[in-house]
Design a protein around this motif. Structure first.
Motif, PDB file in Angstrom:
ATOM      1  N   ASN A 175       6.537  -6.248  37.311  1.00 35.00           N
ATOM      2  CA  ASN A 175       5.203  -6.787  37.598  1.00 35.00           C
ATOM      3  C   ASN A 175       4.091  -5.782  37.329  1.00 35.00           C
ATOM      4  O   ASN A 175       2.918  -6.072  37.587  1.00 35.00           O
ATOM      5  CB  ASN A 175       5.125  -7.283  39.041  1.00 35.00           C
ATOM      6  CG  ASN A 175       5.913  -8.558  39.262  1.00 35.00           C
ATOM      7  OD1 ASN A 175       6.767  -8.627  40.134  1.00 35.00           O
ATOM      8  ND2 ASN A 175       5.646  -9.567  38.451  1.00 35.00           N
ATOM      9  N   LEU A 176       4.453  -4.610  36.799  1.00 39.84           N
ATOM     10  CA  LEU A 176       3.433  -3.683  36.305  1.00 39.84           C
ATOM     11  C   LEU A 176       3.160  -4.068  34.856  1.00 39.84           C
ATOM     12  O   LEU A 176       3.717  -3.505  33.915  1.00 39.84           O
ATOM     13  CB  LEU A 176       3.892  -2.232  36.423  1.00 39.84           C
ATOM     14  CG  LEU A 176       2.921  -1.164  35.899  1.00 39.84           C
ATOM     15  CD1 LEU A 176       1.527  -1.345  36.467  1.00 39.84           C
ATOM     16  CD2 LEU A 176       3.449   0.232  36.191  1.00 39.84           C
ATOM     17  N   ALA A 177       2.302  -5.062  34.685  1.00 35.68           N
ATOM     18  CA  ALA A 177       2.066  -5.658  33.368  1.00 35.68           C
ATOM     19  C   ALA A 177       1.045  -4.837  32.587  1.00 35.68           C
ATOM     20  O   ALA A 177      -0.039  -5.317  32.234  1.00 35.68           O
ATOM     21  CB  ALA A 177       1.596  -7.101  33.532  1.00 35.68           C
ATOM     22  N   ASP A 178       1.405  -3.584  32.267  1.00 36.81           N
ATOM     23  CA  ASP A 178       0.440  -2.697  31.618  1.00 36.81           C
ATOM     24  C   ASP A 178       0.251  -2.997  30.143  1.00 36.81           C
ATOM     25  O   ASP A 178      -0.601  -2.399  29.490  1.00 36.81           O
ATOM     26  CB  ASP A 178       0.816  -1.228  31.833  1.00 36.81           C
ATOM     27  CG  ASP A 178       2.204  -0.881  31.335  1.00 36.81           C
ATOM     28  OD1 ASP A 178       2.890  -1.769  30.785  1.00 36.81           O
ATOM     29  OD2 ASP A 178       2.618   0.285  31.504  1.00 36.81           O
ATOM     30  N   ARG A 179       1.038  -3.919  29.578  1.00 33.72           N
ATOM     31  CA  ARG A 179       0.795  -4.409  28.219  1.00 33.72           C
ATOM     32  C   ARG A 179      -0.060  -5.676  28.237  1.00 33.72           C
ATOM     33  O   ARG A 179      -0.287  -6.272  27.187  1.00 33.72           O
ATOM     34  CB  ARG A 179       2.126  -4.717  27.526  1.00 33.72           C
ATOM     35  CG  ARG A 179       3.060  -3.533  27.326  1.00 33.72           C
ATOM     36  CD  ARG A 179       2.501  -2.544  26.335  1.00 33.72           C
ATOM     37  NE  ARG A 179       3.425  -1.472  26.027  1.00 33.72           N
ATOM     38  CZ  ARG A 179       4.189  -1.418  24.930  1.00 33.72           C
ATOM     39  NH1 ARG A 179       4.140  -2.396  24.044  1.00 33.72           N
ATOM     40  NH2 ARG A 179       5.003  -0.400  24.725  1.00 33.72           N
ATOM     41  N   TRP A 199     -10.933  -2.910  34.841  1.00 33.64           N
ATOM     42  CA  TRP A 199      -9.806  -2.857  33.907  1.00 33.64           C
ATOM     43  C   TRP A 199      -8.532  -2.873  34.737  1.00 33.64           C
ATOM     44  O   TRP A 199      -8.314  -1.984  35.563  1.00 33.64           O
ATOM     45  CB  TRP A 199      -9.888  -1.596  33.045  1.00 33.64           C
ATOM     46  CG  TRP A 199      -8.798  -1.467  32.004  1.00 33.64           C
ATOM     47  CD1 TRP A 199      -8.134  -2.480  31.377  1.00 33.64           C
ATOM     48  CD2 TRP A 199      -8.275  -0.255  31.450  1.00 33.64           C
ATOM     49  NE1 TRP A 199      -7.233  -1.985  30.469  1.00 33.64           N
ATOM     50  CE2 TRP A 199      -7.302  -0.616  30.498  1.00 33.64           C
ATOM     51  CE3 TRP A 199      -8.554   1.098  31.676  1.00 33.64           C
ATOM     52  CZ2 TRP A 199      -6.594   0.340  29.777  1.00 33.64           C
ATOM     53  CZ3 TRP A 199      -7.838   2.040  30.958  1.00 33.64           C
ATOM     54  CH2 TRP A 199      -6.878   1.667  30.005  1.00 33.64           C
ATOM     55  N   MET A 200      -7.696  -3.882  34.528  1.00 30.38           N
ATOM     56  CA  MET A 200      -6.492  -4.001  35.342  1.00 30.38           C
ATOM     57  C   MET A 200      -5.469  -4.898  34.648  1.00 30.38           C
ATOM     58  O   MET A 200      -5.817  -5.720  33.795  1.00 30.38           O
ATOM     59  CB  MET A 200      -6.834  -4.593  36.713  1.00 30.38           C
ATOM     60  CG  MET A 200      -7.397  -6.006  36.652  1.00 30.38           C
ATOM     61  SD  MET A 200      -7.723  -6.718  38.298  1.00 30.38           S
ATOM     62  CE  MET A 200      -6.032  -7.033  38.852  1.00 30.38           C
ATOM     63  N   PRO A 201      -4.185  -4.760  35.005  1.00 32.74           N
ATOM     64  CA  PRO A 201      -3.181  -5.702  34.508  1.00 32.74           C
ATOM     65  C   PRO A 201      -3.356  -7.041  35.203  1.00 32.74           C
ATOM     66  O   PRO A 201      -3.618  -7.086  36.413  1.00 32.74           O
ATOM     67  CB  PRO A 201      -1.843  -5.047  34.894  1.00 32.74           C
ATOM     68  CG  PRO A 201      -2.143  -3.958  35.831  1.00 32.74           C
ATOM     69  CD  PRO A 201      -3.618  -3.713  35.847  1.00 32.74           C
ATOM     70  N   LEU A 202      -3.233  -8.121  34.449  1.00 34.27           N
ATOM     71  CA  LEU A 202      -3.460  -9.432  35.051  1.00 34.27           C
ATOM     72  C   LEU A 202      -2.649 -10.484  34.302  1.00 34.27           C
ATOM     73  O   LEU A 202      -3.108 -11.073  33.324  1.00 34.27           O
ATOM     74  CB  LEU A 202      -4.955  -9.770  35.037  1.00 34.27           C
ATOM     75  CG  LEU A 202      -5.527 -10.363  36.322  1.00 34.27           C
ATOM     76  CD1 LEU A 202      -7.048 -10.394  36.287  1.00 34.27           C
ATOM     77  CD2 LEU A 202      -4.980 -11.744  36.578  1.00 34.27           C
ATOM     78  N   ALA A 203      -1.421 -10.700  34.750  1.00 35.90           N
ATOM     79  CA  ALA A 203      -0.539 -11.688  34.136  1.00 35.90           C
ATOM     80  C   ALA A 203      -0.758 -13.040  34.793  1.00 35.90           C
ATOM     81  O   ALA A 203      -0.546 -13.189  36.004  1.00 35.90           O
ATOM     82  CB  ALA A 203       0.915 -11.251  34.280  1.00 35.90           C
ATOM     83  N   THR A 204      -1.202 -14.010  34.025  1.00 40.18           N
ATOM     84  CA  THR A 204      -1.501 -15.337  34.557  1.00 40.18           C
ATOM     85  C   THR A 204      -0.753 -16.405  33.778  1.00 40.18           C
ATOM     86  O   THR A 204      -0.175 -16.145  32.721  1.00 40.18           O
ATOM     87  CB  THR A 204      -3.008 -15.630  34.491  1.00 40.18           C
ATOM     88  OG1 THR A 204      -3.450 -15.459  33.134  1.00 40.18           O
ATOM     89  CG2 THR A 204      -3.790 -14.693  35.400  1.00 40.18           C
ATOM     90  N   SER A 205      -0.786 -17.620  34.308  1.00 35.57           N
ATOM     91  CA  SER A 205      -0.059 -18.721  33.684  1.00 35.57           C
ATOM     92  C   SER A 205      -0.842 -20.010  33.816  1.00 35.57           C
ATOM     93  O   SER A 205      -1.430 -20.286  34.856  1.00 35.57           O
ATOM     94  CB  SER A 205       1.313 -18.897  34.347  1.00 35.57           C
ATOM     95  OG  SER A 205       1.950 -20.077  33.878  1.00 35.57           O
TER      96      SER A 205
END
Length: 441
Positions: A222-226, A327-333
């Motif tokens: 869950n560290l979505a740094d890409r 600026w942050m990782p943000l994985a959404t759906s």
């Protein structure tokens, strides 16, 4: 004779809905219909639980015994990449939606928010244990990377058909006998947890064979740094002027001092970032996304230098304006899970005009930058409690039994007296009722 037909000009949708906060929920829904944000039948669906019932709940999680609701509100005044947007927020804490709307108005004076987002990469991890030679295993995995990428793609033909698929194999050394393989996969509009977990489990034996090791855990990170998002805003000095502060530069400098405090002190940085997540999480909850995963990744990202730091930066821009960036990782759906089955989530996504996962990430991040700005502005000027207590007064009034216009009357009196006890609210309410019976204006 000329054409006598009346030409109907299209109504321009605006996120500036004046007086919205003073109206009843029913009237607010009517305003959304009038401004053509929603159709009449959609407005009806926003009332109550938004069509969410026990059958739907039972399909989402286990051991369902009932439903538990949160207020769904709209943050106004947002302009994102030149487009006016309404931002749905599901949250129980007072002042967050009002704060986001206020800060969005300040940012709109400088053109609004601009968003850039990475491709939607979700990463699976495969732990490799009992490695005999780190150097040899690392070399073998690097050599076989093209074949491994092809094998990943063969496992996810549907994702490939949508334009996604395997993008990179990365190998990291953890210690003298442990490697971890990262499989970076473009999951398009899906958060991608199920997809990449399935890939990790299927490919683990092959990776262990290549590395001459034993496969351990196989799961996403869950560290979505890409998969980061950047949101920027420019606030002119004139927009920072308040009734108590006639010089916008003074307000700007106070915000910069608050930012510096967060940069120097992790205790302050945690609360600073909580202010960011007030906005981000509320949007993610409204839109049926995994806010817990985003929270975990955000705080890990804040610690990536070895010191916990703020997720935002604020500085001085052109003509002395305040300029900020989140600026942050943000994985959404916007595909799968609640986004397909929860009617309230579907309505929130439509109301916000969300076009896909990256658009939702930008929307949530803009809300996060807005709530951070609002908090810093309040802290560095009149103090955070002023806005909180005004909303708290409304809640106390409602708890005491006030309804409609009486909520504002009782709340105003509580705020003026700086007394927020329920018994005092009931006294004021009783006095107003007596005045009404006596025919007093």
């Amino acid at each position: 004779m000329g054409d006598e037909r009346v030409k109907t000009l299209p109504v321009r949708r605006t996120s500036r809905l004046s007086g919205f906060y003073q109206q009843s929920p029913e009237r607010r829904r009517a305003r959304l219909v009038e401004a053509r944000w929603v159709a009449p039948e959609e407005a009806e669906g926003l009332a109550g639980l938004g069509g969410f019932d026990e059958a739907c709940a039972d399909s989402l999680v286990e051991n369902v015994i009932g439903l538990h609701g949160l207020p769904l509100g709209l943050a106004l005044n947002f302009v994102i990449d030149g487009v006016e947007r309404l931002v749905p927020m599901a949250v129980e804490e007072p002042s967050i939606i009002a704060a986001a709307s206020l800060a969005a108005r300040l940012c709109a004076a400088g053109g609004g928010f601009s968003v850039t987002a990475d491709p939607p990469i979700t990463t699976a991890q495969v732990q490799l244990l009992d490695v005999r030679s780190v150097e040899a295993s690392l070399a073998a995995l690097v050599e076989k990377a093209p074949e491994l990428l092809a094998e990943v793609d063969a496992l996810i033909p549907t994702m490939r058909a949508r334009g996604g698929g395997a993008r990179e194999v990365e190998v990291r050394v953890l210690d003298a006998t442990t490697l971890v393989v990262h499989l970076h996969i473009d999951t398009r509009d899906a958060m991608g947890a199920n997809c990449v977990n399935a890939v990790a489990e299927a490919l683990a034996p092959r990776l262990a064979e290549v590395a001459r090791a034993r496969a351990g855990l196989k799961i996403l990170t869950n560290l979505a740094d890409r998969r980061t998002v950047r949101v920027r805003a420019h606030v002119p000095l004139a927009a920072l002027v308040t009734e108590a502060f006639s010089d916008g530069a003074v307000v700007r400098d106070g915000i910069l001092e608050a930012q510096r405090f967060a940069e120097l002190d992790p205790y302050r940085a945690v609360t600073h970032n909580k202010g960011v997540m007030n906005g981000v999480d509320a949007v993610l909850v409204a839109c049926g996304n995994d806010w817990r995963a985003v929270e975990a990744g955000a705080h890990a990202w804040a610690s990536r230098t070895g010191v916990y730091r703020p997720l935002t930066t604020w500085g001085v821009g052109v003509e002395g304006a305040l300029e900020g960036e989140l600026w942050m990782p943000l994985a959404t759906s916007t595909a799968g899970g609640a986004a397909r089955t929860h009617p309230g989530v579907l309505r929130a996504l439509r109301l916000a005009r969300v076009s896909g996962a990256l658009d939702l990430a930008g929307l949530a991040a803009a809300a996060g930058l807005a709530t951070n700005l609002a908090a810093l502005r309040a802290l560095s000027t009149e103090g955070i409690q002023k806005g909180h207590m005004a909303l708290h007064a409304r809640r106390v009034a409602a708890e005491a039994g006030a309804q409609g216009a009486l909520i504002e009357i009782v709340a105003e009196r509580l705020s003026r007296e700086r007394v927020y006890r329920p018994e005092r609210a009931r006294e004021i309410l009783a006095a107003e009722a007596a005045r009404s019976r006596e025919g007093c204006p």
